[in-house]
Design an enzyme around this catalytic site. Sequence first.
Site, PDB file in Angstrom:
ATOM      1  N   LYS A  54      -0.202  -6.181  -1.610  1.00  0.00           N
ATOM      2  CA  LYS A  54      -0.670  -7.476  -1.102  1.00  0.00           C
ATOM      3  C   LYS A  54      -2.136  -7.687  -1.455  1.00  0.00           C
ATOM      4  O   LYS A  54      -2.542  -8.781  -1.880  1.00  0.00           O
ATOM      5  CB  LYS A  54      -0.489  -7.548   0.428  1.00  0.00           C
ATOM      6  CG  LYS A  54       0.940  -7.822   0.886  1.00  0.00           C
ATOM      7  CD  LYS A  54       1.009  -7.903   2.401  1.00  0.00           C
ATOM      8  CE  LYS A  54       2.412  -8.184   2.919  1.00  0.00           C
ATOM      9  NZ  LYS A  54       2.901  -9.522   2.575  1.00  0.00           N
TER      10      LYS A  54
ATOM     11  N   PRO B  99      -5.884   2.454   2.901  1.00  0.00           N
ATOM     12  CA  PRO B  99      -4.699   2.893   2.133  1.00  0.00           C
ATOM     13  C   PRO B  99      -3.769   3.791   2.949  1.00  0.00           C
ATOM     14  O   PRO B  99      -2.588   3.926   2.622  1.00  0.00           O
ATOM     15  CB  PRO B  99      -5.307   3.654   0.947  1.00  0.00           C
ATOM     16  CG  PRO B  99      -6.707   3.162   0.846  1.00  0.00           C
ATOM     17  CD  PRO B  99      -7.136   2.865   2.250  1.00  0.00           C
TER      18      PRO B  99
ATOM     19  N   SER C 273      -1.731  -9.783   5.435  1.00  0.00           N
ATOM     20  CA  SER C 273      -1.646  -8.902   6.594  1.00  0.00           C
ATOM     21  C   SER C 273      -2.954  -8.159   6.800  1.00  0.00           C
ATOM     22  O   SER C 273      -3.665  -7.843   5.832  1.00  0.00           O
ATOM     23  CB  SER C 273      -0.517  -7.889   6.420  1.00  0.00           C
ATOM     24  OG  SER C 273      -0.477  -6.979   7.502  1.00  0.00           O
TER      25      SER C 273
END
Length: 332
Positions: free
Chosen positions: A225, A202, A196
């Site tokens: 991920k 973050p 993604s």
Amino acid sequence: MANMMISAPPTTTNHPTTGLTLFSLLALLALAGAFSNQDTAPTKVLVTGAAGKTGRLVLKKLEENPRYEPKGLVRTEGSALKLLEDRKIKCPLEHMVISDITSPTFEDDLPSGLRGMDAMIICTSAVPRISRWSLAGAILKAPWNLVRRKPPMDFRKLQFKWKHGGYPEKVDYHGQMAQIELAKKLGMQKVVIVSSMGGTNPENFLNRVGKKRDGSGNGDILVWKRKAEKYLVESGLNYAIIHPGGLVDSPGGKETFVLDVDDKISKYHDQTRISREDVADLCVAALGCTQNCSFDCITTTPVEVNGSGGIKTASESLAEFLQESKTANYAM
């Protein structure tokens, strides 16, 4: 007395090399045929998360392409049956594998039929579901928000849970690491991950999904991920990592691909979307590339320039992008 010449009787000359030459020719032809068959043999690809929206499109694309022989990995028998009943996907029963990537015995539970697989496309992901109580509360507040001339519902304030208890650390990190280790164990040559966009930030909204208001809980999906991506990059396997923008269910092949790295696309495009079918096409295109790469992708409305308004395929767009030698910077 007349001289008489006595001719020697004709002799038959044996040519041991004639038989050898014929035998060698036949052997060479057989060997050439073997190599020819080897060259045209389809690449065997394992698609994990094959029951998901994107995974089943990847499986469909591979089933339709004679260059590939795919198998689909799903979590449950129910998922396998639904996939088999899908008339758009001609996936035979023997090409289905049932296993839970989050199980501690994931590798041990897999059938021996996976030996000889050449590549893997990872489409597994944690799936968020809106909490019913959170949704009910938001619906009750909607009229009051309208009176105050505010948006009726702020989806960013909704609370989410993870489908089947598969939270990001479990599915997107440990689950993907298990799949990468399986690829190494089986001697696969290529791993493609559908990840993604947003992994460099973050504070991205998606990282708050699954967390409580105080910040506790199982969230940080993009963080986990990205950690799995780094694990693949350092694994020694040939890889391609695809970071799509917001996934939509519209038909593919209708818009122009835009590829870049490190979330730069979001800086010069207001809308960062891409159809799942276009992502599936990129997955297939990535299988044919030997160059390691990690990139972001969206599509935009095609603009005709100087009368040439053709839309490039996923393979053409990826090949053109790879010429720039760009790839994600995991030091960020």
